[in-house]
Design an enzyme around this catalytic site. Structure first.
Site, PDB file in Angstrom:
ATOM      1  N   LYS A 188      11.748   7.945  13.731  1.00  0.00           N
ATOM      2  CA  LYS A 188      12.440   8.848  12.795  1.00  0.00           C
ATOM      3  C   LYS A 188      11.768  10.208  12.653  1.00  0.00           C
ATOM      4  CE  LYS A 188      10.485   7.045   8.482  1.00  0.00           C
ATOM      5  NZ  LYS A 188      10.839   6.362   7.244  1.00  0.00           N
ATOM      6  N   ARG A 236       7.414   8.832   4.279  1.00  0.00           N
ATOM      7  CA  ARG A 236       5.999   8.877   3.901  1.00  0.00           C
ATOM      8  C   ARG A 236       5.406  10.265   4.166  1.00  0.00           C
ATOM      9  NH1 ARG A 236       1.995   3.977   5.435  1.00  0.00           N
ATOM     10  NH2 ARG A 236       3.563   2.929   4.166  1.00  0.00           N
ATOM     11  N   SER A 261     -11.300  -7.416   6.557  1.00  0.00           N
ATOM     12  CA  SER A 261     -10.367  -6.400   7.045  1.00  0.00           C
ATOM     13  C   SER A 261     -11.136  -5.285   7.722  1.00  0.00           C
ATOM     14  CB  SER A 261      -9.565  -5.844   5.861  1.00  0.00           C
ATOM     15  OG  SER A 261      -8.764  -4.757   6.283  1.00  0.00           O
ATOM     16  N   GLN A 269       4.458   5.754  -4.494  1.00  0.00           N
ATOM     17  CA  GLN A 269       5.548   6.498  -3.831  1.00  0.00           C
ATOM     18  C   GLN A 269       6.932   6.138  -4.371  1.00  0.00           C
ATOM     19  OE1 GLN A 269       6.016   5.517   0.337  1.00  0.00           O
ATOM     20  NE2 GLN A 269       7.606   7.030   0.677  1.00  0.00           N
ATOM     21  N   TYR A 306      -5.093  -0.548  -4.478  1.00  0.00           N
ATOM     22  CA  TYR A 306      -3.826   0.162  -4.228  1.00  0.00           C
ATOM     23  C   TYR A 306      -3.260   0.744  -5.525  1.00  0.00           C
ATOM     24  CZ  TYR A 306      -3.691  -2.038   0.442  1.00  0.00           C
ATOM     25  OH  TYR A 306      -3.975  -2.460   1.731  1.00  0.00           O
ATOM     26  N   LEU A 314       4.068  -0.380  12.510  1.00  0.00           N
ATOM     27  CA  LEU A 314       4.997   0.717  12.820  1.00  0.00           C
ATOM     28  C   LEU A 314       4.273   2.055  12.864  1.00  0.00           C
ATOM     29  CD1 LEU A 314       7.859  -0.280  10.335  1.00  0.00           C
ATOM     30  CD2 LEU A 314       7.822  -0.631  12.803  1.00  0.00           C
ATOM     31  N   GLN A 317      15.014  -1.308   5.119  1.00  0.00           N
ATOM     32  CA  GLN A 317      13.934  -1.301   6.119  1.00  0.00           C
ATOM     33  C   GLN A 317      13.385  -2.720   6.294  1.00  0.00           C
ATOM     34  OE1 GLN A 317      11.145   1.487   4.435  1.00  0.00           O
ATOM     35  NE2 GLN A 317      12.226   3.284   5.218  1.00  0.00           N
ATOM     36  N   TRP A 368       0.850  -1.210   0.000  1.00  0.00           N
ATOM     37  CA  TRP A 368       0.000   0.000   0.000  1.00  0.00           C
ATOM     38  C   TRP A 368       0.878   1.250   0.000  1.00  0.00           C
ATOM     39  CZ3 TRP A 368      -1.163   2.869   4.901  1.00  0.00           C
ATOM     40  CH2 TRP A 368      -2.137   3.865   4.722  1.00  0.00           C
TER      41      TRP A 368
END
Ligand SMILES: NC(=O)c1ccc[n+]([C@@H]2O[C@H](COP(=O)([O-])OP(=O)(O)OC[C@H]3O[C@@H](n4cnc5c(N)ncnc54)[C@H](OP(=O)(O)O)[C@@H]3O)[C@@H](O)[C@H]2O)c1
Length: 333
Positions: free
Chosen positions: A216, A228, A151, A27, A54, A208, A291, A21
């Protein structure tokens, strides 16, 4: 990597799943997307999560290309249906028509004959549950979908679906995909107890808190370049609500706790959700392969009860626990 059963089903999934996503098809560039998928595979991640919606359906194509050449039997591919994939009245929701049309698009884009888990991306208040569950069951019988899940459904919505499936002899839901992190614990009071009784596993997203729990984002400072929060195309608007000064300040106080445990802050956050035995897998996102490598080390980590207590003490004022925060749109979007 460690593996768990998906709910009470026979399917094994990796404790960490990789989800695309915001990132794939949007991105980050295709090359970075492929590098993240490769890093995930190298770390032993076998479970991949995406959705028809997405990046306006492009994310499934990117994932499909990145997984090309892998042994299909060694992967668990999850996708979802509900949010709009076109402008038409029927290009959304959980009607039989949209479910059938959407799965065919997903399979084509992913380049696979079947998905391991097909998830209702929200509860559809405009379609009878019987219609949705029958359509899912038909896809299972056709072999296009191996298991079905949901979901962000509320406990009472999951309970209704399980009752109908039992009464009609249809395939049962084996999983729910909710948001879950140290900061967002709304499933704990109702969804988890019901799911434990019924054999439904949680495949949790945003462990996260979209990167916030990595520490961060420092209060009073501009977000790091390439994060992001700086992604004007989409990411920035969705992470905004978590980027509150009070949250960021408290998250910084987790740093010494992570250090004492010998973990990065990202590993501590991912390990935290995996302490809940009802969690089958934690879906991590990543915009860079390093990451994925960092986060993957959270698999198999056991956290001491005293350490968990200290986390609660630090975060208590900013933890969300209200189960009413799980809401599907009253009308289809
Ligand atoms: N069912 C649903 O409604 C729903 C909703 C949301 C998500 N999901 C699923 O869950 C997946 C994960 O969601 P998410 O991306 O919000 O999860 P997340 O793991 O909480 O956040 C991932 C983002 O955090 C940053 N990050 C990750 N690891 C990092 C590290 N070690 N150090 C620093 N920054 C790090 C990266 O963003 P930057 O590098 O860009 O900062 C990454 O894209 C999605 O891909 C999707 O499959 C499902």
């Amino acid at each position: 990597m460690e593996f768990r059963h998906l709910g009470r089903s026979g399917l094994m999934v990796s404790e960490l799943a990789y989800g695309n996503w915001i990132t794939h098809g949007s991105q980050i560039e295709e090359e970075a997307a492929a590098a993240c998928v490769k890093a995930a595979l190298d770390e032993g991640i076998t479970t991949f999560d995406t959705a028809d919606v997405y990046a306006g359906t492009r994310a499934e194509e990117v994932l499909g290309r990145a997984l090309r050449g892998q042994r299909r039997e060694s992967l668990e591919i999850f996708t979802k249906v509900y949010w709009p994939t076109g402008d038409g009245r029927n290009d959304r929701g959980l009607s039989r028509k949209h479910i059938f049309e959407s799965i065919h698009g997903s399979l084509r884009r992913l380049g696979t004959d079947y998905v391991d888990l097909y998830q209702a991306h929200r509860f559809d208040h405009e379609t009878p549950l019987e219609e949705t569950l029958r359509a899912f069951d038909d896809l299972v019988r056709q072999g296009k979908v191996l298991y079905v899940g949901v979901s962000e459904w509320r406990a009472e919505e999951i309970a209704r679906a399980l009752k109908i499936a039992d009464e009609m002899g249809l395939d049962r839901i084996v999983s729910n995909q909710p948001q879950y992190s140290m900061l967002w614990r709304v499933i704990e009071s109702e969804v988890v107890p019901l799911s434990e009784r019924e054999g439904v596993g949680q495949v949790v997203f945003s462990p996260l808190a979209q990167g916030v729990l990595t520490g961060k984002y420092v209060p009073g400072q501009a977000p790091p370049a390439g994060s992001r929060a700086t992604d004007a195309e989409g990411g920035a608007s969705v992470i905004k609500r978590v980027l509150r000064e009070e949250v960021l300040t408290r998250v910084q106080r987790l740093r010494p706790i992570a250090e004492e445990a010998g973990l990065s802050m990202a590993q501590l956050a991912v390990a935290w959700v995996l302490q809940n035995p009802n969690v089958s897998s934690a879906i991590i996102g990543a915009s860079r392969p390093e990451q994925v490598r960092d986060n993957a080390r959270a698999a198999g980590v056991r956290l001491d009860p005293a350490l968990l207590k200290r986390i609660d003490e630090v975060l208590e004022p900013v933890i969300e626990r209200d189960p009413a925060r799980t809401v599907s749109p009253p009308r289809r979007p």
